[in-house]
Design a protein around this motif. Structure first.
Motif, PDB file in Angstrom:
ATOM      1  N   HIS A 126       0.751  -1.226  -0.001  1.00 32.67           N
ATOM      2  CA  HIS A 126       0.281  -0.478   0.052  1.00 32.67           C
ATOM      3  C   HIS A 126       1.332   0.688  -0.280  1.00 32.67           C
ATOM      4  N   CYS A 127       1.963   1.294   1.146  1.00 31.71           N
ATOM      5  CA  CYS A 127       2.468   2.790   0.908  1.00 31.71           C
ATOM      6  C   CYS A 127       3.667   1.717   0.602  1.00 31.71           C
ATOM      7  N   GLN A 128       4.315   1.254   0.704  1.00 29.76           N
ATOM      8  CA  GLN A 128       5.743   0.375   0.815  1.00 29.76           C
ATOM      9  C   GLN A 128       6.966   0.667   1.503  1.00 29.76           C
ATOM     10  N   SER A 129       6.409   1.390   2.525  1.00 26.21           N
ATOM     11  CA  SER A 129       7.351   1.069   3.640  1.00 26.21           C
ATOM     12  C   SER A 129       7.856  -0.162   3.644  1.00 26.21           C
ATOM     13  N   SER A 151       3.212   1.661   9.228  1.00 27.81           N
ATOM     14  CA  SER A 151       3.077   3.233   9.074  1.00 27.81           C
ATOM     15  C   SER A 151       2.580   3.809   8.249  1.00 27.81           C
ATOM     16  N   CYS A 152       1.831   2.372   8.016  1.00 28.89           N
ATOM     17  CA  CYS A 152       0.084   2.991   7.606  1.00 28.89           C
ATOM     18  C   CYS A 152      -0.632   1.725   8.484  1.00 28.89           C
ATOM     19  N   SER A 153      -0.048   0.852   9.108  1.00 28.90           N
ATOM     20  CA  SER A 153      -1.443   0.596  10.162  1.00 28.90           C
ATOM     21  C   SER A 153      -2.029  -0.679   8.980  1.00 28.90           C
ATOM     22  N   GLU A 154      -2.317  -0.884   7.819  1.00 34.60           N
ATOM     23  CA  GLU A 154      -2.886  -1.631   6.935  1.00 34.60           C
ATOM     24  C   GLU A 154      -2.765  -2.908   6.788  1.00 34.60           C
ATOM     25  N   PRO A 155      -3.073  -3.839   7.847  1.00 33.54           N
ATOM     26  CA  PRO A 155      -2.700  -5.161   6.668  1.00 33.54           C
ATOM     27  C   PRO A 155      -3.002  -5.574   5.801  1.00 33.54           C
ATOM     28  N   PHE A 156      -2.523  -6.793   5.219  1.00 34.01           N
ATOM     29  CA  PHE A 156      -1.972  -7.650   4.076  1.00 34.01           C
ATOM     30  C   PHE A 156      -1.213  -8.860   4.090  1.00 34.01           C
ATOM     31  N   ASP A 157      -1.615  -9.425   2.755  1.00 37.93           N
ATOM     32  CA  ASP A 157      -0.899 -10.613   2.726  1.00 37.93           C
ATOM     33  C   ASP A 157       0.595 -10.471   2.457  1.00 37.93           C
ATOM     34  N   TYR A 158       1.578 -12.046   2.927  1.00 32.23           N
ATOM     35  CA  TYR A 158       2.544 -11.325   1.539  1.00 32.23           C
ATOM     36  C   TYR A 158       2.614 -13.148   1.091  1.00 32.23           C
ATOM     37  N   PHE A 159       2.964 -13.316  -0.329  1.00 28.89           N
ATOM     38  CA  PHE A 159       3.225 -14.576  -0.654  1.00 28.89           C
ATOM     39  C   PHE A 159       4.326 -14.676  -0.331  1.00 28.89           C
ATOM     40  N   LYS A 160       4.259 -15.600   0.698  1.00 31.78           N
ATOM     41  CA  LYS A 160       5.485 -16.944   0.552  1.00 31.78           C
ATOM     42  C   LYS A 160       6.696 -17.122  -0.214  1.00 31.78           C
ATOM     43  N   PRO A 161       7.820 -16.829  -0.537  1.00 29.51           N
ATOM     44  CA  PRO A 161       8.353 -17.895  -1.031  1.00 29.51           C
ATOM     45  C   PRO A 161       9.016 -19.166  -0.747  1.00 29.51           C
ATOM     46  N   TYR A 162       8.528 -20.263  -1.413  1.00 32.01           N
ATOM     47  CA  TYR A 162       8.831 -21.751  -1.237  1.00 32.01           C
ATOM     48  C   TYR A 162       9.046 -21.961  -2.999  1.00 32.01           C
TER      49      TYR A 162
END
Length: 162
Positions: A126-129, A151-162
């Motif tokens: 969202h904010c690149q932080s 920084s922006c308090s937004e939740p987000f998913d992270y696609f785990k590298p595997y």
């Protein structure tokens, strides 16, 4: 049959509708003979619940084209985030999912959904932080972690590298 390839390239991941199966690396191969089409897919992980929908979408697409075909699910080699295209990673980010950063640990043949993520530098989509934290090793699906941007308090998913 260019029409088969073009139609299959339009099919999206049912869990992430902004990326195609080919961009995700799920659509592995298409074998076309004068009698039939074989479409080879590999799930992002062996228990992926979207595979039934993906199978049905491919079968329906082939039927709409009037083409005899079948879907083959290939588990080896195991899918890796290295198979995701740069386009897929950009689309994930624009959709609000942090794409995997760097190369996966796919040099090993074992998929580890709970591998240590603490050393990953994850940029907020969202904010690149990079002032982010992992709140859960598992997000909306097993292949993603749940994160929060400090920084922006937004939740987000992270696609785990595997």
């Amino acid at each position: 049959m260019a029409a088969v390839h073009a139609a299959l390239d339009q099919l999206c991941d049912p869990e992430i509708p902004v990326v195609s199966l080919r961009e995700m690396g799920i659509l592995r191969d298409v074998h076309i003979t004068h009698h039939a089409v074989e479409v080879v897919i590999t799930p992002t992980y062996s228990g992926c619940p979207a595979m039934a929908q993906i199978h049905d979408d491919i079968t329906s697409t082939l039927q709409q084209l009037g083409v005899q075909g079948r879907v083959i699910t290939q588990l080896a080699p195991a899918w890796t985030t290295d198979w995701m295209s740069d386009t897929a990673k950009a689309k994930l980010k624009a959709y609000g999912i942090a794409p995997p950063n760097g190369q996966s640990a796919a040099t090993s043949q074992v998929v580890r959904f709970t591998r240590r993520l603490q050393n990953d530098v994850i940029a907020c989509p969202h904010c690149q932080s990079t002032d982010t934290t992992i709140t859960s090793a598992f997000g909306s699906t097993a292949c993603k972690a749940l994160c929060k941007c400090l920084s922006c308090s937004e939740p987000f998913d992270y696609f785990k590298p595997y």
